[in-house]
Design a protein around this motif. Structure first.
Motif, PDB file in Angstrom:
ATOM      1  N   PHE A 157      -3.710   8.995   2.819  1.00 49.62           N
ATOM      2  CA  PHE A 157      -4.435   7.678   3.845  1.00 49.62           C
ATOM      3  C   PHE A 157      -2.838   7.338   4.243  1.00 49.62           C
ATOM      4  O   PHE A 157      -2.631   6.252   5.063  1.00 49.62           O
TER       5      PHE A 157
ATOM      6  N   ARG B 117      -3.283  -0.847   6.507  1.00 48.84           N
ATOM      7  CA  ARG B 117      -3.736  -0.407   4.580  1.00 48.84           C
ATOM      8  C   ARG B 117      -2.509  -2.263   4.191  1.00 48.84           C
ATOM      9  O   ARG B 117      -3.846  -2.282   3.330  1.00 48.84           O
TER      10      ARG B 117
ATOM     11  N   SER C   5       1.265  -1.031   0.361  1.00 42.76           N
ATOM     12  CA  SER C   5      -0.356   0.494   0.357  1.00 42.76           C
ATOM     13  C   SER C   5       0.695   1.557   0.025  1.00 42.76           C
ATOM     14  O   SER C   5       0.471   2.384  -0.360  1.00 42.76           O
TER      15      SER C   5
ATOM     16  N   GLN D 204      -0.018   1.448   9.533  1.00 38.47           N
ATOM     17  CA  GLN D 204       0.242   0.677   7.619  1.00 38.47           C
ATOM     18  C   GLN D 204       0.184  -0.666   7.763  1.00 38.47           C
ATOM     19  O   GLN D 204      -0.438  -1.782   6.519  1.00 38.47           O
TER      20      GLN D 204
END
Length: 137
Positions: A94, A102, A74, A99
């Motif tokens: 975002f 994501r 991501s 993390q």
């Protein structure tokens, strides 16, 4: 040959989703930031080996920034979005999302990408006008 200062996107060359994503990026890379190669190509394998990347954990996208190192999953997608024209740099907001969260979403999509979007028998062959953007040709 890798041009100085260019960021390299390594992608799964047989994945339809990945190929469509690369075409999406190419159309919006107005500042000519990126060059492209498939993970399966010789140059892709070489770049992965030079950075001691465990490809069993990263199988769909890598962004190699010669000045920084590399991004994956991501974070790679969001770092790429920062360089695109239009509203896409706003997606980088975002990056404040943890993390792990994501990448959890990213991993679900990556795990199912062949089932949901299909797979090619061989890596994409760029059109003649795009061939210069691919370093694995």
């Amino acid at each position: 040959m890798i041009e100085a200062g260019k960021k390299i996107i390594l992608f799964d060359g047989v994945c339809n989703l990945c190929n469509n994503a690369i075409n999406f990026v190419i159309k919006r890379d107005k500042n000519d930031v990126f060059r492209y190669a498939s993970l399966q190509s010789e140059i892709g394998k070489k770049l992965i080996a030079e950075r001691n990347i465990d490809i069993s954990k990263i199988d769909s996208i890598l962004l190699i920034d010669p000045k920084i190192a590399y991004y994956h999953k991501s974070t790679a997608a969001l770092q790429i979005s920062k360089q695109l024209s239009g509203i896409y740099p706003l997606l980088s907001v975002f990056l404040v999302v943890p993390q792990s969260l994501r990448d959890w979403v990213y991993d679900i999509i990556a795990k199912n990408r062949y089932k949901w979007f299909g797979k090619k028998e061989s890596c994409m062959i760029p059109t003649p006008e795009l061939k210069a953007l691919f370093i694995d040709q």
